[in-house]
Scaffold this motif. Structure first.
Motif, PDB file in Angstrom:
ATOM      1  N   ILE A   1      -0.593   7.455  -9.687  1.00 42.20           N
ATOM      2  CA  ILE A   1      -1.693   8.115  -8.989  1.00 42.20           C
ATOM      3  C   ILE A   1      -1.552   7.853  -7.495  1.00 42.20           C
ATOM      4  O   ILE A   1      -1.326   6.714  -7.070  1.00 42.20           O
ATOM      5  CB  ILE A   1      -3.054   7.600  -9.478  1.00 42.20           C
ATOM      6  N   VAL A   2      -1.665   8.914  -6.698  1.00 40.30           N
ATOM      7  CA  VAL A   2      -1.603   8.781  -5.244  1.00 40.30           C
ATOM      8  C   VAL A   2      -2.998   9.038  -4.684  1.00 40.30           C
ATOM      9  O   VAL A   2      -3.611  10.075  -4.948  1.00 40.30           O
ATOM     10  CB  VAL A   2      -0.602   9.771  -4.619  1.00 40.30           C
ATOM     11  N   LEU A   3      -3.502   8.064  -3.928  1.00 37.87           N
ATOM     12  CA  LEU A   3      -4.797   8.196  -3.265  1.00 37.87           C
ATOM     13  C   LEU A   3      -4.574   8.474  -1.785  1.00 37.87           C
ATOM     14  O   LEU A   3      -3.807   7.768  -1.130  1.00 37.87           O
ATOM     15  CB  LEU A   3      -5.599   6.907  -3.393  1.00 37.87           C
ATOM     16  N   THR A   4      -5.227   9.499  -1.271  1.00 40.15           N
ATOM     17  CA  THR A   4      -5.215   9.754   0.170  1.00 40.15           C
ATOM     18  C   THR A   4      -6.651   9.623   0.655  1.00 40.15           C
ATOM     19  O   THR A   4      -7.540  10.331   0.201  1.00 40.15           O
ATOM     20  CB  THR A   4      -4.651  11.146   0.500  1.00 40.15           C
ATOM     21  N   VAL A   5      -6.872   8.694   1.573  1.00 45.44           N
ATOM     22  CA  VAL A   5      -8.214   8.310   2.008  1.00 45.44           C
ATOM     23  C   VAL A   5      -8.437   8.765   3.446  1.00 45.44           C
ATOM     24  O   VAL A   5      -7.650   8.441   4.336  1.00 45.44           O
ATOM     25  CB  VAL A   5      -8.391   6.780   1.920  1.00 45.44           C
ATOM     26  N   ASN A   6      -9.495   9.543   3.654  1.00 46.01           N
ATOM     27  CA  ASN A   6      -9.792  10.051   4.995  1.00 46.01           C
ATOM     28  C   ASN A   6     -11.261   9.767   5.336  1.00 46.01           C
ATOM     29  O   ASN A   6     -12.161  10.411   4.793  1.00 46.01           O
ATOM     30  CB  ASN A   6      -9.521  11.552   5.066  1.00 46.01           C
TER      31      ASN A   6
END
Length: 308
Positions: free
Chosen positions: A89-94
């Protein structure tokens, strides 16, 4: 006028498999929790020998509220087996748009294994070269920087779930796995049942996508139970379970910076999936992702990370 002491209890939900960080202040009890938390994170901390990504011009600065990415790997480390990353799982946090995008990558996805010079299933990267090769391979596949990692021993799910007192999930498929029968509807799972619940794949017509859905349910269930006030008395067991089963290159100070500067992102978690076509090559099953589908996912993730 008599002053009243106030105790503040707030859970930091660092979005990732089972990394629950409790921040409590204002009492001697809070200091005990804080110290236990810090010891657990120091146990979880495992730096890796990997250069900064060429796709990242300058390092991520949490104090500047930079968007960042985390690769979460669920590794089935059974006895006598190094294990493969069956959960990717890849999390991209903005923090600017106050959101997290969570992309599940099917383990059979065929792609270039960076460092091996060949194409293979994406989950083989971990088996071939551990965390660094897995990060490099996913980074190349998605064409975005992979800044941090979080590895969870899937065999330890039972410990973590039991530590928070069990979880509740909404099951949408009647099935049997590892001697347990799971009916449709709301289920309360202990650790052993939760582990079986995440493992089922072959009876699900959705294949890996269905399994990924159940894995995300377990993550959310642990967070919800861990965040409840009743779990405060179990903090020692929770932190001990995390220390045994979770590894990350994020430090305690970095996690505290995330807690301070990224508080709102956990309220808006968006699920992403990548579509692929199953096929056999040399009698081995692979998931093939079209160029258009890969580009679609890459564009969405780059936008999330504020990249051109």
């Amino acid at each position: 006028m008599r002053s009243q002491k106030k105790k503040s209890r707030k859970w930091l939900k660092v979005t990732g498999i089972f990394l629950l960080i409790l921040v409590i202040g204002g009492s001697a009890y809070a200091f005990t929790v804080y110290k236990s938390l810090k010891n657990a994170v120091e146990t979880m901390h495992q730096p890796i020998d990997r250069k900064q990504s060429e796709k990242r011009e300058v390092p991520v600065a949490f104090k500047e509220k930079d968007p960042f990415s985390v690769l979460m790997l669920g590794v089935d480390e059974r006895k006598g087996d190094k294990g493969r990353s069956d959960t990717i799982i890849v999390l991209t946090v903005n923090p600017n748009n106050k959101s997290v995008k969570m992309l599940s990558i099917p383990r059979d996805t065929r792609t270039e294994i960076v460092g091996k010079g060949k194409e293979d299933k994406i989950n083989h990267a971990y088996a071939f070269g551990g965390i660094p090769m897995a990060m490099d391979t996913v980074e190349n596949f998605l064409d975005i920087p992979i800044d941090y990692y979080m590895q969870v021993n899937m065999e330890g799910i039972n410990d973590i779930v039991d530590a928070v007192g069990g979880i509740t999930v909404q099951n949408d498929l009647d099935f049997t796995q590892d001697g347990f029968h799971f009916i449709k509807g709301q289920l309360t799972l202990n650790g052993e049942k939760a582990l079986a619940y995440t493992r089922m794949r072959y009876e699900d017509p959705r294949g890996d996508f269905g399994r990924q859905t159940r894995q995300r349910q377990i993550i959310q269930g642990v967070i919800q139970e861990g965040a409840s006030i009743s779990s405060l008395t179990n903090f020692s067991d929770i932190f001990a379970s995390l220390g045994k089963n979770v590894k990350t290159n994020l430090t305690f100070d970095q996690l505290m910076d995330i807690q301070k500067n990224y508080k709102e992102v956990g309220k808006n978690i968006q699920q992403m999936e990548i579509k692929e076509q199953g096929t056999k090559i040399g009698k081995i099953y692979y998931g093939l992702v079209s160029a258009d589908e890969k580009q679609r996912v890459q564009i969405e993730l780059k936008a999330q990370l504020g990249l051109n």
